[in-house]
Design a protein around this motif. Sequence first.
Motif, PDB file in Angstrom:
ATOM      1  N   HIS A 180       0.858  -1.181   0.000  1.00 58.44           N
ATOM      2  CA  HIS A 180       0.000   0.000   0.000  1.00 58.44           C
ATOM      3  C   HIS A 180       0.899   1.237   0.000  1.00 58.44           C
ATOM      4  N   ASP A 181       0.300   2.423   0.081  1.00 57.85           N
ATOM      5  CA  ASP A 181       1.061   3.670  -0.035  1.00 57.85           C
ATOM      6  C   ASP A 181       2.208   3.723   0.969  1.00 57.85           C
ATOM      7  N   PHE A 182       3.358   4.185   0.496  1.00 58.33           N
ATOM      8  CA  PHE A 182       4.516   4.279   1.378  1.00 58.33           C
ATOM      9  C   PHE A 182       5.322   5.539   1.054  1.00 58.33           C
ATOM     10  N   ALA A 183       6.122   5.956   2.023  1.00 52.75           N
ATOM     11  CA  ALA A 183       6.995   7.125   1.865  1.00 52.75           C
ATOM     12  C   ALA A 183       8.428   6.711   2.156  1.00 52.75           C
ATOM     13  N   VAL A 184       9.343   7.193   1.326  1.00 57.44           N
ATOM     14  CA  VAL A 184      10.770   6.929   1.515  1.00 57.44           C
ATOM     15  C   VAL A 184      11.427   8.208   2.019  1.00 57.44           C
ATOM     16  N   ILE A 185      12.119   8.125   3.148  1.00 54.57           N
ATOM     17  CA  ILE A 185      12.743   9.299   3.761  1.00 54.57           C
ATOM     18  C   ILE A 185      14.167   8.942   4.166  1.00 54.57           C
ATOM     19  N   SER A 186      15.122   9.755   3.776  1.00 52.38           N
ATOM     20  CA  SER A 186      16.503   9.576   4.212  1.00 52.38           C
ATOM     21  C   SER A 186      16.723  10.323   5.519  1.00 52.38           C
ATOM     22  N   LEU A 187      17.393   9.676   6.464  1.00 50.83           N
ATOM     23  CA  LEU A 187      17.694  10.326   7.736  1.00 50.83           C
ATOM     24  C   LEU A 187      19.039  11.050   7.718  1.00 50.83           C
ATOM     25  N   SER A 188      19.701  11.071   6.572  1.00 51.30           N
ATOM     26  CA  SER A 188      20.968  11.798   6.468  1.00 51.30           C
ATOM     27  C   SER A 188      20.708  13.294   6.380  1.00 51.30           C
ATOM     28  N   ASP A 189      21.316  14.053   7.284  1.00 48.98           N
ATOM     29  CA  ASP A 189      21.164  15.509   7.237  1.00 48.98           C
ATOM     30  C   ASP A 189      22.400  16.191   6.667  1.00 48.98           C
ATOM     31  N   ARG A 190      23.178  15.451   5.871  1.00 51.90           N
ATOM     32  CA  ARG A 190      24.349  16.058   5.224  1.00 51.90           C
ATOM     33  C   ARG A 190      23.929  17.095   4.193  1.00 51.90           C
ATOM     34  N   LEU A 191      22.817  16.844   3.495  1.00 56.58           N
ATOM     35  CA  LEU A 191      22.339  17.773   2.465  1.00 56.58           C
ATOM     36  C   LEU A 191      20.971  18.358   2.778  1.00 56.58           C
ATOM     37  N   THR A 192      20.252  17.747   3.707  1.00 53.45           N
ATOM     38  CA  THR A 192      18.910  18.202   4.083  1.00 53.45           C
ATOM     39  C   THR A 192      18.875  18.469   5.580  1.00 53.45           C
ATOM     40  N   PRO A 193      18.455  19.661   6.026  1.00 56.95           N
ATOM     41  CA  PRO A 193      18.429  19.965   7.461  1.00 56.95           C
ATOM     42  C   PRO A 193      17.526  19.003   8.233  1.00 56.95           C
TER      43      PRO A 193
END
Length: 229
Positions: free
Chosen positions: A113-126
């Motif tokens: 079913h619907d899913f979200a992919v999120i990176s926990l790396s904050d090297r490029l994203t605050p």
Amino acid sequence: MTARAREALARAEVIVGYRTYIDLVATLIAGREVVVNGMTGEVDRCREAVERAAAGARVAVISSGDPGVYGMAGLVLEILAAHPRGREIPVTIIPGVTAATAAAAALGAPLMHDFAVISLSDRLTPWEVISRRLEMAAAADFVLVLYNPRSHGRPDHLGRAREIILKYRQPSTPVGVVRNAGRKGEVAWLRDLDTLLELPVDMVSTVIIGNSQTRVLDGRMVTPRGYRL
């Protein structure tokens, strides 16, 4: 790795990539010119690839998983767009198997079913942006796939993410962790949100956190699609 990716490597005259990924395909690229560097060298690496292509070489830039998912495809296209001869250089983006689907296959069928992919790396994203995305996706009851969940430089990010998610999920929510998904040494664990932090999660691990409907059936993680049985 897909068959098209193997074919591209076989035809390439110059191979460009991050050292770890070059090592993974060493037997497929023996005898070819290789341009390699380490972490944080992505821009220089892609610029070198574009310059080699502009000079007439057939160049393969390799990424882990799929080049369009946290990979090098976007950066190559940005550099090409700014290059004086960028429009003259043909580019083909060849899909691979990203960690989300490779890990899901090892665990069962958690992404039905619907899913979200999120990176926990904050090297490029605050981190503030990452935490807001976690909050919104958890509140919306998406199955969550976490990339780059933990490293030596940020050992607490997974724990912080878990605390956010626990505001919207039961501690008993099924969680799967796969290390080296689709590679030699692959190993998978099934736990729950309550015990997630007991697992040896690192940068080559993918974490899949179920939604309110996800279940463990005969040792496999399953998110029902909603079919009538």
